[in-house]
Write a protein that holds these residues in place. Sequence first.
Motif, PDB file in Angstrom:
ATOM      1  N   GLU A  84       0.831  -1.207   0.000  1.00 43.16           N
ATOM      2  CA  GLU A  84       0.000   0.000   0.000  1.00 43.16           C
ATOM      3  C   GLU A  84       0.870   1.264   0.000  1.00 43.16           C
ATOM      4  OE1 GLU A  84      -3.213   0.416  -0.322  1.00 43.16           O
ATOM      5  OE2 GLU A  84      -3.716  -1.701  -0.363  1.00 43.16           O
ATOM      6  N   VAL A  85       1.951   1.241   0.752  1.00 41.35           N
ATOM      7  CA  VAL A  85       2.864   2.398   0.808  1.00 41.35           C
ATOM      8  C   VAL A  85       3.445   2.675  -0.578  1.00 41.35           C
ATOM      9  CG1 VAL A  85       5.113   3.179   1.680  1.00 41.35           C
ATOM     10  CG2 VAL A  85       3.418   2.207   3.256  1.00 41.35           C
ATOM     11  N   ARG A  86       3.850   1.589  -1.260  1.00 45.00           N
ATOM     12  CA  ARG A  86       4.408   1.750  -2.614  1.00 45.00           C
ATOM     13  C   ARG A  86       3.338   2.251  -3.580  1.00 45.00           C
ATOM     14  NH1 ARG A  86       6.992  -3.247  -1.225  1.00 45.00           N
ATOM     15  NH2 ARG A  86       5.369  -4.394  -2.340  1.00 45.00           N
ATOM     16  N   LYS A  87       2.161   1.629  -3.501  1.00 47.49           N
ATOM     17  CA  LYS A  87       1.080   1.947  -4.440  1.00 47.49           C
ATOM     18  C   LYS A  87       0.593   3.390  -4.286  1.00 47.49           C
ATOM     19  CE  LYS A  87      -3.682   0.474  -5.402  1.00 47.49           C
ATOM     20  NZ  LYS A  87      -4.750  -0.460  -4.952  1.00 47.49           N
ATOM     21  N   ARG A  88       0.419   3.820  -3.027  1.00 52.37           N
ATOM     22  CA  ARG A  88      -0.143   5.150  -2.765  1.00 52.37           C
ATOM     23  C   ARG A  88       0.935   6.222  -2.559  1.00 52.37           C
ATOM     24  NH1 ARG A  88      -5.466   4.141   1.085  1.00 52.37           N
ATOM     25  NH2 ARG A  88      -5.875   1.984   0.471  1.00 52.37           N
ATOM     26  N   LYS A  89       2.208   5.767  -2.622  1.00 52.17           N
ATOM     27  CA  LYS A  89       3.328   6.691  -2.415  1.00 52.17           C
ATOM     28  C   LYS A  89       3.211   7.428  -1.071  1.00 52.17           C
ATOM     29  CE  LYS A  89       4.449   7.434  -7.288  1.00 52.17           C
ATOM     30  NZ  LYS A  89       3.650   6.303  -7.795  1.00 52.17           N
ATOM     31  N   ILE A  90       2.901   6.638  -0.040  1.00 53.77           N
ATOM     32  CA  ILE A  90       2.748   7.196   1.315  1.00 53.77           C
ATOM     33  C   ILE A  90       4.127   7.429   1.933  1.00 53.77           C
ATOM     34  CG2 ILE A  90       1.912   6.685   3.653  1.00 53.77           C
ATOM     35  CD1 ILE A  90      -0.298   5.008   2.304  1.00 53.77           C
ATOM     36  N   GLU A  91       4.299   8.563   2.563  1.00 51.77           N
ATOM     37  CA  GLU A  91       5.564   8.882   3.206  1.00 51.77           C
ATOM     38  C   GLU A  91       5.430   9.018   4.719  1.00 51.77           C
ATOM     39  OE1 GLU A  91       7.236  12.302   1.355  1.00 51.77           O
ATOM     40  OE2 GLU A  91       7.420  11.359  -0.623  1.00 51.77           O
ATOM     41  N   SER A  92       4.272   9.479   5.197  1.00 51.57           N
ATOM     42  CA  SER A  92       4.078   9.722   6.624  1.00 51.57           C
ATOM     43  C   SER A  92       3.420   8.523   7.322  1.00 51.57           C
ATOM     44  CB  SER A  92       3.200  10.956   6.828  1.00 51.57           C
ATOM     45  OG  SER A  92       2.812  11.066   8.180  1.00 51.57           O
ATOM     46  N   PRO A  93       3.971   8.070   8.468  1.00 53.51           N
ATOM     47  CA  PRO A  93       3.361   6.962   9.206  1.00 53.51           C
ATOM     48  C   PRO A  93       1.903   7.223   9.583  1.00 53.51           C
ATOM     49  CG  PRO A  93       5.580   7.348  10.013  1.00 53.51           C
ATOM     50  CD  PRO A  93       5.271   8.459   9.055  1.00 53.51           C
ATOM     51  N   SER A  94       1.543   8.495   9.842  1.00 52.69           N
ATOM     52  CA  SER A  94       0.161   8.792  10.256  1.00 52.69           C
ATOM     53  C   SER A  94      -0.849   8.400   9.186  1.00 52.69           C
ATOM     54  CB  SER A  94       0.018  10.279  10.587  1.00 52.69           C
ATOM     55  OG  SER A  94       0.263  11.070   9.444  1.00 52.69           O
ATOM     56  N   GLU A  95      -0.432   8.436   7.923  1.00 51.07           N
ATOM     57  CA  GLU A  95      -1.337   8.051   6.841  1.00 51.07           C
ATOM     58  C   GLU A  95      -1.602   6.545   6.823  1.00 51.07           C
ATOM     59  OE1 GLU A  95      -0.634  10.000   2.910  1.00 51.07           O
ATOM     60  OE2 GLU A  95       1.116  10.818   3.946  1.00 51.07           O
ATOM     61  N   LEU A  96      -0.752   5.802   7.526  1.00 48.22           N
ATOM     62  CA  LEU A  96      -0.915   4.344   7.562  1.00 48.22           C
ATOM     63  C   LEU A  96      -1.937   3.893   8.600  1.00 48.22           C
ATOM     64  CD1 LEU A  96       2.477   2.422   7.225  1.00 48.22           C
ATOM     65  CD2 LEU A  96       0.451   2.263   5.789  1.00 48.22           C
ATOM     66  N   GLN A  97      -2.289   4.767   9.558  1.00 46.99           N
ATOM     67  CA  GLN A  97      -3.196   4.360  10.636  1.00 46.99           C
ATOM     68  C   GLN A  97      -4.517   3.800  10.124  1.00 46.99           C
ATOM     69  OE1 GLN A  97      -3.486   7.683  13.317  1.00 46.99           O
ATOM     70  NE2 GLN A  97      -1.774   6.986  14.547  1.00 46.99           N
ATOM     71  N   PRO A  98      -5.274   4.532   9.325  1.00 49.92           N
ATOM     72  CA  PRO A  98      -6.552   3.969   8.856  1.00 49.92           C
ATOM     73  C   PRO A  98      -6.363   2.755   7.956  1.00 49.92           C
ATOM     74  CG  PRO A  98      -6.083   6.051   7.751  1.00 49.92           C
ATOM     75  CD  PRO A  98      -5.078   5.919   8.841  1.00 49.92           C
ATOM     76  N   ILE A  99      -5.274   2.737   7.180  1.00 56.67           N
ATOM     77  CA  ILE A  99      -5.013   1.598   6.290  1.00 56.67           C
ATOM     78  C   ILE A  99      -4.741   0.342   7.112  1.00 56.67           C
ATOM     79  CG2 ILE A  99      -3.450   0.661   4.534  1.00 56.67           C
ATOM     80  CD1 ILE A  99      -3.028   3.608   3.628  1.00 56.67           C
ATOM     81  N   MET A 100      -3.955   0.506   8.182  1.00 53.31           N
ATOM     82  CA  MET A 100      -3.619  -0.632   9.025  1.00 53.31           C
ATOM     83  C   MET A 100      -4.858  -1.196   9.717  1.00 53.31           C
ATOM     84  SD  MET A 100      -0.931  -0.816  12.170  1.00 53.31           S
ATOM     85  CE  MET A 100      -1.249  -1.914  13.534  1.00 53.31           C
ATOM     86  N   SER A 101      -5.715  -0.314  10.262  1.00 52.03           N
ATOM     87  CA  SER A 101      -6.919  -0.810  10.942  1.00 52.03           C
ATOM     88  C   SER A 101      -7.887  -1.438   9.943  1.00 52.03           C
ATOM     89  CB  SER A 101      -7.594   0.301  11.736  1.00 52.03           C
ATOM     90  OG  SER A 101      -7.794   1.431  10.940  1.00 52.03           O
ATOM     91  N   GLU A 102      -7.952  -0.890   8.731  1.00 52.41           N
ATOM     92  CA  GLU A 102      -8.807  -1.475   7.699  1.00 52.41           C
ATOM     93  C   GLU A 102      -8.318  -2.874   7.327  1.00 52.41           C
ATOM     94  OE1 GLU A 102     -11.008  -0.073   3.577  1.00 52.41           O
ATOM     95  OE2 GLU A 102      -9.422   1.173   4.429  1.00 52.41           O
TER      96      GLU A 102
END
Length: 331
Positions: A79-97
Amino acid sequence: MSFFQRLKESISAKTESVTSKFKEGLAKTRDVFIERVDDLFSRRKKIDEEFYEELEEILIGADVGVNTVLKLIEELRAEVRKRKIESPSELQPIMSEKMIALLKGDEQTALRMADSGLTVILFVGVNGVGKTTTIGKLAHLLKSQGKKVMMAAGDTFRAGAIEQLEEWGRRVGVDVIKQQAGSDPAAVMFDALQAARSRGADVLLCDTAGRLQNKVNLMEELNKIFRVIRREVPEAPHEVLLVLDATTGQNALMQAKLFDEKSGLTGLVLTKLDGTAKGGIVVAIRQELQLPVKFVGLGEKMDDLQQFDSDQFVHALFNKWIADEEKRGQA
C-alpha cells in the motif's frame, strides 16, 4: 467517506451497551497495543525498514501471530508503494482497515440452530479455560432470548464440575441433567437428550471433561459422546465449540489447531479477553484456523459473554484513532 467514518456508522447502528462492553473488555489490549503503535507512528517521521521492524515487533507482542503479522506487514508495504505514502500517520486507517479484513473473513458468528426441534451444542477444551462458566453464561443469554434451555453435566471426572454446573443452573433457572461423579459421560448425554426432548427444550448445552488434546482415552470418550448424540439427533451436534483462555496467547492457538484435527470444531469461544493485553490472538486464530470466533468473554458478570463482532472489536481497539480523525476533520 473514510474507513473510520464507515466503521463508526456501522457501530452506531448497534446498541451502546454492547459497544461499551467491547471497549471495557479490550481496555488492557488497547492500552498496551495502541499506546505502542501510537508512539511508533508519532516518533517515526518516515516509513523505513526500522519502522516496519518495530511495527512487526509490536504486533507479535500483542499475539497477532507471526504468520499473520508477516502477511499484514507485506500488505502495508504494498500500500505504501502503491499510494506513495511517506508519513506513518497516513498508515493508521489503512492498518486498521487491513486488520478488520483479517478478522472478518466469512464471518459466521451466529449459532447454528436446528430448523426444528432440539439444538445440541457441545463444548470442549482443557481444564481451567472457563468452559463451565461459559456454558452457564450462554444458557443465560439464550434464555433471555426466550429459548427453553437445558444443560448436560458431561464432565464427570473433574472434582466439583457437576456441582459447578448445577450452581449455574440454579442461578440461570435451567434444568441440569447429571449422574454421579465418575459415570460414563456418554450415558449422561443419552439421558440429557431424552430429557430435553421429552420436556420440549429448544437447546441442550453439553459440558465435557477438560481434556488434553493428546490424551487418547479422553479423545476416544469424546468420539463416543459424538456417536450417542448423532444416533439420537442425526444432524447434531449443531455446534462444537472450543473454549480457549485468551490470556494464554499463542498456546491457545496451538490448542485450537490440535482440537480442530480431533474434534471437527465449528467455532471458538475466547474467555478472559478482558484480563489480557494479548487480544491480538483473536486475529491470529481467525486467520490461521479459518474458524469463526462465536463468543468472547469480556468480564465476570453473567451478561459479559458477547457474540463476537469484528466491527465492535476493531472499533474498541482503535476508538482513539477514530476520535483523532474526527478532530482532524473538524479542524
